[in-house]
Design a protein around this motif. Structure first.
Motif, PDB file in Angstrom:
ATOM      1  N   GLY A  28      42.453  28.782  43.579  1.00 34.99           N
ATOM      2  CA  GLY A  28      41.775  28.694  42.421  1.00 34.99           C
ATOM      3  C   GLY A  28      41.246  27.317  42.063  1.00 34.99           C
ATOM      4  N   GLU A  29      42.420  26.552  42.137  1.00 37.74           N
ATOM      5  CA  GLU A  29      42.200  24.999  41.754  1.00 37.74           C
ATOM      6  C   GLU A  29      41.086  24.367  42.433  1.00 37.74           C
ATOM      7  OE1 GLU A  29      43.666  23.267  38.904  1.00 37.74           O
ATOM      8  OE2 GLU A  29      44.408  25.354  38.625  1.00 37.74           O
TER       9      GLU A  29
ATOM     10  N   ASP B 134      36.013  25.032  34.448  1.00 37.53           N
ATOM     11  CA  ASP B 134      36.615  26.218  34.666  1.00 37.53           C
ATOM     12  C   ASP B 134      36.681  26.222  36.145  1.00 37.53           C
ATOM     13  OD1 ASP B 134      36.522  27.245  32.224  1.00 37.53           O
ATOM     14  OD2 ASP B 134      34.229  27.374  32.381  1.00 37.53           O
ATOM     15  N   ARG B 135      37.856  26.846  36.593  1.00 40.47           N
ATOM     16  CA  ARG B 135      38.103  27.188  37.995  1.00 40.47           C
ATOM     17  C   ARG B 135      38.087  28.896  38.182  1.00 40.47           C
ATOM     18  NH1 ARG B 135      37.214  22.682  37.041  1.00 40.47           N
ATOM     19  NH2 ARG B 135      38.292  20.917  38.028  1.00 40.47           N
ATOM     20  N   MET B 136      37.919  29.136  39.453  1.00 43.60           N
ATOM     21  CA  MET B 136      38.180  30.449  39.796  1.00 43.60           C
ATOM     22  C   MET B 136      39.685  30.790  39.746  1.00 43.60           C
ATOM     23  SD  MET B 136      37.248  32.331  43.482  1.00 43.60           S
ATOM     24  CE  MET B 136      38.696  31.631  44.378  1.00 43.60           C
ATOM     25  N   GLU B 137      39.865  32.060  39.232  1.00 49.81           N
ATOM     26  CA  GLU B 137      41.257  32.498  39.084  1.00 49.81           C
ATOM     27  C   GLU B 137      41.557  33.803  40.105  1.00 49.81           C
ATOM     28  OE1 GLU B 137      44.412  34.299  35.563  1.00 49.81           O
ATOM     29  OE2 GLU B 137      42.537  33.203  35.174  1.00 49.81           O
ATOM     30  N   VAL B 138      42.442  33.582  40.849  1.00 52.54           N
ATOM     31  CA  VAL B 138      42.808  34.837  41.846  1.00 52.54           C
ATOM     32  C   VAL B 138      44.246  35.095  41.437  1.00 52.54           C
ATOM     33  CG1 VAL B 138      43.388  35.224  44.185  1.00 52.54           C
ATOM     34  CG2 VAL B 138      41.380  33.806  43.544  1.00 52.54           C
ATOM     35  N   ASN B 139      44.580  36.486  41.296  1.00 53.00           N
ATOM     36  CA  ASN B 139      45.960  36.975  41.015  1.00 53.00           C
ATOM     37  C   ASN B 139      46.299  38.091  41.839  1.00 53.00           C
ATOM     38  OD1 ASN B 139      46.777  35.719  38.478  1.00 53.00           O
ATOM     39  ND2 ASN B 139      45.150  36.434  37.665  1.00 53.00           N
ATOM     40  N   VAL B 140      47.448  38.244  42.237  1.00 49.52           N
ATOM     41  CA  VAL B 140      48.065  39.043  43.379  1.00 49.52           C
ATOM     42  C   VAL B 140      49.149  39.772  42.804  1.00 49.52           C
ATOM     43  CG1 VAL B 140      49.143  39.319  45.648  1.00 49.52           C
ATOM     44  CG2 VAL B 140      47.369  37.502  45.202  1.00 49.52           C
ATOM     45  N   ASN B 141      48.949  41.178  43.008  1.00 47.69           N
ATOM     46  CA  ASN B 141      50.077  41.969  42.456  1.00 47.69           C
ATOM     47  C   ASN B 141      50.207  43.050  43.412  1.00 47.69           C
ATOM     48  OD1 ASN B 141      50.437  44.791  40.811  1.00 47.69           O
ATOM     49  ND2 ASN B 141      51.160  43.195  39.516  1.00 47.69           N
ATOM     50  N   VAL B 142      51.582  43.258  43.796  1.00 44.30           N
ATOM     51  CA  VAL B 142      52.051  44.267  44.600  1.00 44.30           C
ATOM     52  C   VAL B 142      52.849  45.289  43.997  1.00 44.30           C
ATOM     53  CG1 VAL B 142      52.994  44.796  46.789  1.00 44.30           C
ATOM     54  CG2 VAL B 142      51.524  43.059  46.786  1.00 44.30           C
ATOM     55  N   GLN B 143      52.436  46.615  43.910  1.00 48.33           N
ATOM     56  CA  GLN B 143      53.204  47.420  43.125  1.00 48.33           C
ATOM     57  C   GLN B 143      53.520  48.784  43.803  1.00 48.33           C
ATOM     58  OE1 GLN B 143      50.525  47.533  39.582  1.00 48.33           O
ATOM     59  NE2 GLN B 143      50.864  49.584  39.762  1.00 48.33           N
ATOM     60  N   PRO B 144      54.692  49.440  43.915  1.00 53.32           N
ATOM     61  CA  PRO B 144      55.151  50.767  44.220  1.00 53.32           C
ATOM     62  C   PRO B 144      54.043  51.743  43.858  1.00 53.32           C
ATOM     63  CG  PRO B 144      56.801  50.174  42.915  1.00 53.32           C
ATOM     64  CD  PRO B 144      55.810  48.971  43.124  1.00 53.32           C
ATOM     65  N   HIS B 145      53.492  52.651  44.839  1.00 52.19           N
ATOM     66  CA  HIS B 145      52.577  53.834  43.980  1.00 52.19           C
ATOM     67  C   HIS B 145      53.279  54.986  44.148  1.00 52.19           C
ATOM     68  CE1 HIS B 145      52.164  54.702  48.314  1.00 52.19           C
ATOM     69  NE2 HIS B 145      51.737  53.560  48.771  1.00 52.19           N
ATOM     70  N   GLY B 146      54.397  55.287  44.691  1.00 53.17           N
ATOM     71  CA  GLY B 146      55.169  56.588  44.740  1.00 53.17           C
ATOM     72  C   GLY B 146      54.546  57.704  45.438  1.00 53.17           C
ATOM     73  N   LEU B 147      53.392  57.391  46.308  1.00 50.85           N
ATOM     74  CA  LEU B 147      52.754  58.436  46.866  1.00 50.85           C
ATOM     75  C   LEU B 147      53.490  59.043  48.327  1.00 50.85           C
ATOM     76  CD1 LEU B 147      49.258  57.115  46.042  1.00 50.85           C
ATOM     77  CD2 LEU B 147      50.591  59.239  44.895  1.00 50.85           C
ATOM     78  N   ASP B 148      53.371  60.158  48.626  1.00 47.45           N
ATOM     79  CA  ASP B 148      53.754  60.443  50.089  1.00 47.45           C
ATOM     80  C   ASP B 148      52.445  60.482  50.899  1.00 47.45           C
ATOM     81  OD1 ASP B 148      55.283  61.193  52.415  1.00 47.45           O
ATOM     82  OD2 ASP B 148      55.532  63.217  51.577  1.00 47.45           O
TER      83      ASP B 148
END
Length: 409
Positions: A232-233, A241-255
């Motif tokens: 992003g920098e 202004d600079r681009m902003e990239v965010n990463v999020n990994v989360q459990p989904h609880g699906l089978d």
């Protein structure tokens, strides 16, 4: 030249450095440790470094002996000698200058970093070399005062010749220490690792508490986050202004049964509008609830999305390089487009974000590539738009990787 955020760059350097022989890429067993430490010192006007600071002084300014996390006192380092690489020079009524030109110091630091991350069997690959070059430019250009510190493992001990410790000081007295050393080839004796997220936050003494599997997942999360922040920098949207990239990994609880793609698709589509991340994006007014078109990206479309994202990043970064005077005026139709400092790093950072998030969610999927979904992808931006916002989702057996891209000015 785009400035490089030193803390995420230092953490990423460890993860891009060579790995111990016999380990697969991304296992979390790097052959080197790289640690950033911030501190403070008297300003150059109070204590010039044209006369080398003493080991006790740099121990205070660089927050020694604490150096490598999770190793207790064995991770301590004690300064025994100091070599001045550059120092600030005062000119009454005029800006400060440096004793040596930036280019000369950059070459020196580049050589030191490369040597510190090389051995007879290990040499940095192209990706790491690009990051080393950017770090060398930033350390040389960002600190008029810069010293190399030789350390020992115990007070008054034998100097360690296979480690690198650089300490820079800004004109206001803020300091930054970069410490690099070889790491042990085997897992810790007690089988536990320190949480890399706590180390990322500057906790040098973070205790080992994670199992190997937990550590590998946490380490991938740090890697993805650091790569996203640095990317992003580089990508300029406007002068400010600079681009902003965010990463999020989360459990989904699906089978999920990946042998049945239709069932996976139906289950994920039902889960996503109920997820916390979806609610956050709507609350932040990324989209109206009825406007977010979640659609599956087949392999060909995903490849197109990643290529177009890379092209966008290079184009915006090149514009920033021109604004900073790193390249001369050019025509958008030129072929090839002009090179600029860090252009290959922009490519590697973008690819690493995607590859690392993929690695995070791939466990338990039986070798099946995580299905990809997009919102606002592929990007369709007209001349009247001020950039774009988009979301890439990668679905694994236990978790979903969510990459949000805010490239709107």
């Amino acid at each position: 030249m785009t400035s490089l955020e030193l803390k995420p760059a230092t953490h990423l350097l460890q993860r891009w450095a060579p790995e111990h022989p016999g380990t697969a890429t991304g296992t979390g067993h790097p052959a080197y440790r790289s640690m950033p430490v911030t501190g403070s010192a008297p300003s150059p006007s109070e204590r010039p470094w044209d006369s080398s600071p003493t080991p006790p002084e740099v121990a205070e300014y660089g927050r020694f002996p604490g150096t490598f996390a999770g190793e207790g006192t064995s991770g301590h380092r004690h300064p025994v000698a100091v070599e001045v690489l550059n120092h600030a020079i005062a000119h009454p009524g005029e800006p400060w200058t440096s004793a040596r030109p930036d280019g000369e110091v950059t070459e020196n630091v580049h050589r030191l970093l490369t040597d510190a991350l090389s051995s007879e069997s290990d040499t940095p690959d192209e990706r790491a070399r690009e990051l080393i070059a950017a770090l060398a430019r930033e350390l040389a250009g960002g600190f008029r005062d810069l010293v190399r510190v030789t350390v020992a493992a115990e007070p008054g001990g034998h100097p360690l010749d296979d480690e690198l410790h650089l300490l820079g000081r800004g004109l206001g007295g803020d300091t930054f220490r970069l410490s690099i050393a070889p790491s042990a080839p085997l897992p810790p004796a007690n089988g536990l690792w320190p949480d890399p997220s706590r180390v990322l936050d500057g906790e040098i003494a973070a205790p080992p508490t994670l199992t190997e599997g937990e550590y590998r997942q946490a380490d991938l999360a740090v890697r993805a986050g650091c790569a996203a922040e640095l990317l992003g920098e580089f990508v300029w949207l406007t002068n400010n202004d600079r681009m902003e990239v965010n990463v999020n990994v989360q459990p989904h609880g699906l089978d999920l049964d990946f042998a049945d793609p239709g069932a996976v698709d139906a289950a994920f589509r039902a889960w996503w509008p109920k997820s916390d991340r979806w609610a956050e994006l709507v609350e932040d007014e990324w989209w109206e609830e009825d406007e977010a078109d979640l659609h599956r990206l087949d392999d060909e479309t995903l490849a197109t999305v990643l290529t177009e994202f890379e092209d966008h990043n290079l184009e915006q970064a090149r514009t920033g390089a021109w604004a900073m005077g790193d390249i001369d005026d050019y025509d958008i139709d030129d072929d090839p487009q002009p090179r600029f400092p860090g252009d290959q790093l922009v490519v590697f950072l973008g690819r690493d974000v995607f590859d690392t998030v993929t690695a995070q969610v791939a466990d338990g999927s039986g070798g099946v590539a995580p299905p990809a979904y997009g919102i606002g992808l592929p990007v369709d931006v007209s001349d009247d738009d001020y950039g774009f916002q988009a979301c890439l989702l990668l679905v694994g057996a236990e978790s979903v990787g969510i990459v949000t891209i805010d490239a709107s000015a």
